[in-house]
Design an enzyme around this catalytic site. Structure first.
Site, PDB file in Angstrom:
ATOM      1  N   CYS A 346       0.850  -1.185   0.000  1.00 27.09           N
ATOM      2  CA  CYS A 346       0.000   0.000   0.000  1.00 27.09           C
ATOM      3  C   CYS A 346       0.890   1.241   0.000  1.00 27.09           C
ATOM      4  O   CYS A 346       0.895   2.042   0.941  1.00 27.09           O
ATOM      5  CB  CYS A 346      -0.925  -0.023   1.216  1.00 27.09           C
ATOM      6  SG  CYS A 346      -2.194   1.250   1.156  1.00 27.09           S
ATOM      7  N   GLU A 347       1.698   1.376  -1.051  1.00 20.01           N
ATOM      8  CA  GLU A 347       2.653   2.466  -1.211  1.00 20.01           C
ATOM      9  C   GLU A 347       2.802   2.775  -2.691  1.00 20.01           C
ATOM     10  O   GLU A 347       3.053   1.873  -3.498  1.00 20.01           O
ATOM     11  CB  GLU A 347       4.034   2.080  -0.654  1.00 20.01           C
ATOM     12  CG  GLU A 347       4.100   1.932   0.848  1.00 20.01           C
ATOM     13  CD  GLU A 347       3.997   3.258   1.574  1.00 20.01           C
ATOM     14  OE1 GLU A 347       4.192   4.314   0.934  1.00 20.01           O
ATOM     15  OE2 GLU A 347       3.723   3.237   2.780  1.00 20.01           O
ATOM     16  N   TYR A 382      22.519  -6.670  -0.601  1.00 21.90           N
ATOM     17  CA  TYR A 382      21.541  -5.745  -0.024  1.00 21.90           C
ATOM     18  C   TYR A 382      20.131  -6.059  -0.506  1.00 21.90           C
ATOM     19  O   TYR A 382      19.299  -5.171  -0.649  1.00 21.90           O
ATOM     20  CB  TYR A 382      21.930  -4.287  -0.319  1.00 21.90           C
ATOM     21  CG  TYR A 382      23.350  -3.989   0.078  1.00 21.90           C
ATOM     22  CD1 TYR A 382      23.681  -3.798   1.410  1.00 21.90           C
ATOM     23  CD2 TYR A 382      24.379  -3.961  -0.864  1.00 21.90           C
ATOM     24  CE1 TYR A 382      24.993  -3.576   1.799  1.00 21.90           C
ATOM     25  CE2 TYR A 382      25.689  -3.743  -0.492  1.00 21.90           C
ATOM     26  CZ  TYR A 382      25.989  -3.552   0.844  1.00 21.90           C
ATOM     27  OH  TYR A 382      27.292  -3.346   1.229  1.00 21.90           O
TER      28      TYR A 382
END
Length: 429
Positions: A346-347, A382
């Site tokens: 939700c972004e 990463y």
């Protein structure tokens, strides 16, 4: 690398999506590259384990006699549990940090870990804690940068290390505290161009040569990490032969200047693991927006991986090659179209195809369909290490592909119990 579609589909059926797939062969080849670079007597490699702290990877490093650069107390403990030894003779594990937090100081004291300090105030922290062993000092030489501007590791805008002109005042503080400086360290970052790396390493070694007369107890010089990996061109190879010669010649110059034995160290992180892991996700839908006064429409491939899994594109606008499994995007006869790859969060920023200005950067891909598997390549550095539980999503499982084709789960998919296990209700006052 591209894995056989049948293998990826079989694994997806067994563990679900998304998942991480490490390739032992690729990681071992990168380890072998670093072993070649450091096969000169007196030159030692470390692994900057923050890039990929999986126990399986740490054990591969131990088997190859690659030492460890840790950046937290818990990273030290992870390395110890993977079999790396304690102690200063030699300091196989080094703790590099600008601030001691959580359990860092107790871990240093209890396990005889060499602290590599990046801020003068850490000398007082060590003295107050009762530490009396050797220390390393991280220097900010005033130059160098990372693979993107947000990863600046040297210069006025970098928080890392002690500015070169403040180094002698820091030495006085250490002398007064009874702490012996045995290593000088700098990290100039993995800049995108090999020649830049070569020139910066040469310049850095020259800086250290001038310091050795004042730092008479120093027995180790660390040139940091910074060997680049090309995320866009899988055929590109770092010319490691010149680096081998550079490290050998730097070591010789330092020993000649110091008139004593010195160890030269390097500590890559990204280079070992970046190409050795793929994030595999599933396309759940393909949808479109239309052009209007705000801008052009786009085609979105919705996938079940998001920046909770691989945050680098959202954080840095970094590039990862994308493939639709089973659709040969190298065949010129296969039509392609611009596709935006978007995740489930939700972004609005949960997009894998962005540039470093945070704008959409659609990829030319064969058109995906719901149910297709999609891979994000070169995710070993990463990737899982920076994944999170945002939106209360459990981290995806990590799988390890051996040379013989066997696959094992090295960490399972997290569930709600994993997410809630640290929550408590303990009255403090």
């Amino acid at each position: 690398m591209n894995h056989p579609p049948a293998l990826l589909r079989s694994l997806a059926e067994k563990v679900g999506t998304p998942f991480w797939l490490y390739d032992a062969r690729v990681i071992r080849q990168r380890i072998a590259d670093i072993q070649f670079l450091t096969d000169t007597e007196g030159v030692q490699a470390r692994f900057a384990m923050k890039a990929c702290p999986a126990t399986k990877v740490l054990k591969e490093m131990k088997a190859a006699n690659i030492w460890i650069d840790a950046v937290s107390g818990n990273e030290v403990l992870r390395a110890l549990r993977a079999g790396h030894p304690t102690g200063h003779q030699p300091p196989v594990i080094c703790l590099t940090c600008d601030v001691f937090r959580d359990n860092a100081l107790p871990v240093v004291l209890e396990n005889g870990i060499l602290p590599n300090i990046g801020s003068p105030g850490q000398i007082a922290d060590l003295k107050k804690a009762g530490y009396s062993g050797p220390i390393s000092v991280r220097v900010n030489p005033g130059f160098g940068h990372g693979h993107v501007n947000a990863c600046d590791t040297g210069g006025p805008s970098s928080k890392h290390g002690i500015w070169l002109e403040d180094l002698f005042a820091t030495k006085e503080m250490a002398d007064k505290a009874g702490l012996e400086i045995t290593m000088l360290h700098a990290h100039i970052g993995s800049g995108p161009q090999f020649q830049e790396l070569h020139d910066n390493l040469t310049r850095l070694a020259a800086e250290f040569v001038t310091l050795l007369e004042k730092f008479t107890k120093v027995n180790t010089i660390s040139l940091g990490g910074g060997i680049p990996h090309n995320y866009r061109d899988h055929g590109a190879q770092v010319p490691i032969e010149p680096l081998h010669e550079l490290f050998a010649s730097c070591h010789q110059r330092l020993v000649s200047k110091a008139r004593r034995d010195l160890r030269l160290e390097i500590e890559p992180g990204r280079y070992y693991v970046a190409p050795g892991c793929t994030l595999v996700t599933r396309v759940t839908d393909v949808k479109q927006t239309r052009s209007n006064e705000k801008g052009s429409g786009a085609t979105f491939a919705m996938v079940d991986a998001g920046f909770v899994d691989l945050v680098r594109p959202a954080m840095y606008g970094s590039y990862h090659a994308i493939d639709i499994v089973g659709k040969d995007d190298e065949d010129p006869n296969v039509p392609r179209e611009p596709i935006v790859v978007a995740g489930p969060l939700c972004e609005s920023g949960d997009i894998f195809t962005r540039d470093d200005r945070e704008l959409l950067a659609p990829r030319l891909l064969p058109r995906p369909a719901a149910g297709d598997l999609l891979t994000l390549r070169d995710a070993g550095a990463y990737g899982y290490a920076m994944s999170s539980n945002y939106n209360s999503i459990g981290r995806a499982p990590q799988l390890w592909l051996e040379d013989d084709g066997s696959v094992e789960i090295i960490s399972r998919r997290e569930n709600i119990d994993d997410l809630l296990k640290a929550e408590t209700s303990e009255r403090l006052a």
